[in-house]
Design a protein around this motif. Structure first.
Motif, PDB file in Angstrom:
ATOM      1  N   ARG A 172     -15.692  -6.147  36.376  1.00  0.00           N
ATOM      2  CA  ARG A 172     -15.937  -4.807  37.211  1.00  0.00           C
ATOM      3  C   ARG A 172     -15.661  -3.643  36.147  1.00  0.00           C
ATOM      4  O   ARG A 172     -14.897  -3.771  35.215  1.00  0.00           O
ATOM      5  N   ASP A 173     -16.590  -2.619  36.395  1.00  0.00           N
ATOM      6  CA  ASP A 173     -16.393  -1.538  35.749  1.00  0.00           C
ATOM      7  C   ASP A 173     -16.018  -0.200  36.657  1.00  0.00           C
ATOM      8  O   ASP A 173     -17.215   0.131  37.380  1.00  0.00           O
ATOM      9  N   ASN A 174     -14.998   0.063  36.922  1.00  0.00           N
ATOM     10  CA  ASN A 174     -14.618   0.729  37.984  1.00  0.00           C
ATOM     11  C   ASN A 174     -15.132   2.201  37.862  1.00  0.00           C
ATOM     12  O   ASN A 174     -15.429   2.950  38.567  1.00  0.00           O
ATOM     13  N   ALA A 175     -15.109   2.707  36.483  1.00  0.00           N
ATOM     14  CA  ALA A 175     -15.719   4.071  36.430  1.00  0.00           C
ATOM     15  C   ALA A 175     -17.243   4.118  36.766  1.00  0.00           C
ATOM     16  O   ALA A 175     -17.717   5.211  37.026  1.00  0.00           O
ATOM     17  N   LYS A 176     -17.828   2.908  36.653  1.00  0.00           N
ATOM     18  CA  LYS A 176     -19.431   3.062  37.182  1.00  0.00           C
ATOM     19  C   LYS A 176     -19.500   2.404  38.408  1.00  0.00           C
ATOM     20  O   LYS A 176     -20.782   2.041  38.810  1.00  0.00           O
ATOM     21  N   SER A 177     -18.406   2.015  39.098  1.00  0.00           N
ATOM     22  CA  SER A 177     -18.490   1.409  40.555  1.00  0.00           C
ATOM     23  C   SER A 177     -19.391   0.207  40.619  1.00  0.00           C
ATOM     24  O   SER A 177     -20.444   0.085  41.404  1.00  0.00           O
ATOM     25  N   THR A 178     -19.216  -0.625  39.584  1.00  0.00           N
ATOM     26  CA  THR A 178     -20.169  -1.708  39.474  1.00  0.00           C
ATOM     27  C   THR A 178     -19.673  -2.881  39.132  1.00  0.00           C
ATOM     28  O   THR A 178     -18.570  -3.074  38.268  1.00  0.00           O
ATOM     29  N   VAL A 179     -19.788  -4.207  39.658  1.00  0.00           N
ATOM     30  CA  VAL A 179     -19.378  -5.518  39.401  1.00  0.00           C
ATOM     31  C   VAL A 179     -20.381  -6.411  38.925  1.00  0.00           C
ATOM     32  O   VAL A 179     -21.763  -6.409  39.290  1.00  0.00           O
ATOM     33  N   PHE A 180     -20.110  -7.126  38.012  1.00  0.00           N
ATOM     34  CA  PHE A 180     -21.011  -8.127  37.188  1.00  0.00           C
ATOM     35  C   PHE A 180     -20.765  -9.504  37.654  1.00  0.00           C
ATOM     36  O   PHE A 180     -19.345 -10.037  37.810  1.00  0.00           O
ATOM     37  N   LEU A 181     -21.732 -10.482  37.454  1.00  0.00           N
ATOM     38  CA  LEU A 181     -21.359 -12.079  37.272  1.00  0.00           C
ATOM     39  C   LEU A 181     -22.253 -12.628  36.220  1.00  0.00           C
ATOM     40  O   LEU A 181     -23.442 -12.725  36.368  1.00  0.00           O
ATOM     41  N   GLN A 182     -21.442 -12.813  35.287  1.00  0.00           N
ATOM     42  CA  GLN A 182     -22.164 -13.573  34.110  1.00  0.00           C
ATOM     43  C   GLN A 182     -22.407 -14.971  34.491  1.00  0.00           C
ATOM     44  O   GLN A 182     -21.328 -15.802  34.834  1.00  0.00           O
ATOM     45  N   LEU A 183     -23.525 -15.396  34.477  1.00  0.00           N
ATOM     46  CA  LEU A 183     -23.821 -16.854  34.654  1.00  0.00           C
ATOM     47  C   LEU A 183     -24.226 -17.701  33.519  1.00  0.00           C
ATOM     48  O   LEU A 183     -25.333 -17.314  32.905  1.00  0.00           O
ATOM     49  N   ASN A 184     -23.727 -18.520  33.231  1.00  0.00           N
ATOM     50  CA  ASN A 184     -23.658 -19.299  32.071  1.00  0.00           C
ATOM     51  C   ASN A 184     -24.071 -20.626  32.270  1.00  0.00           C
ATOM     52  O   ASN A 184     -23.523 -21.301  33.275  1.00  0.00           O
TER      53      ASN A 184
END
Length: 111
Positions: free
Chosen positions: A71-83
């Motif tokens: 997550r990047d709290n400064a950008k209010s964004t969460v990511f999910l890296q799928l490998n």
């Protein structure tokens, strides 16, 4: 009212990677636990990964070692890296936060 908007799904071959994202609007994003769920055709929605505001993570056994939530709290964004994606990872992926669902993003793993 809070809103979650996902992006970054797509079609990928087995063994490939994707990185869906989820942007939060209208809420105090940084204080809540964020989660990713997925729902495959004909199956119930299942929890994939969670991340608390302090950074503690938890994963479903089926994705441990392959998926990473961040997550990047400064950008209010969460990511999910799928490998190392598998055909059985094909589903609509949803993010969830504080009683709010995103609209979902389709991930298809196929050769």
């Amino acid at each position: 009212q809070a809103q979650l908007v996902e992006a970054g799904g797509g079609l990928v071959q087995p063994g490939g990677s994707l990185r869906p994202s989820c942007a939060a609007f209208g809420s105090i994003f940084s204080i809540y636990t964020m989660a990713w769920y997925r729902q495959a055709p004909g199956k119930q929605r299942e929890l994939v990964a969670t991340m608390t505001s302090s950074g503690f993570t938890n994963y479903a056994d089926s994705v441990k070692g392959r998926f990473t939530i961040s997550r990047d709290n400064a950008k209010s964004t969460v990511f999910l890296q799928l490998n190392r994606l598998k055909p059985e990872d094909t589903a609509v992926y949803y993010c969830y936060c504080h009683n709010t669902w995103g609209q979902g993003t389709q991930v298809t793993v196929s050769s």
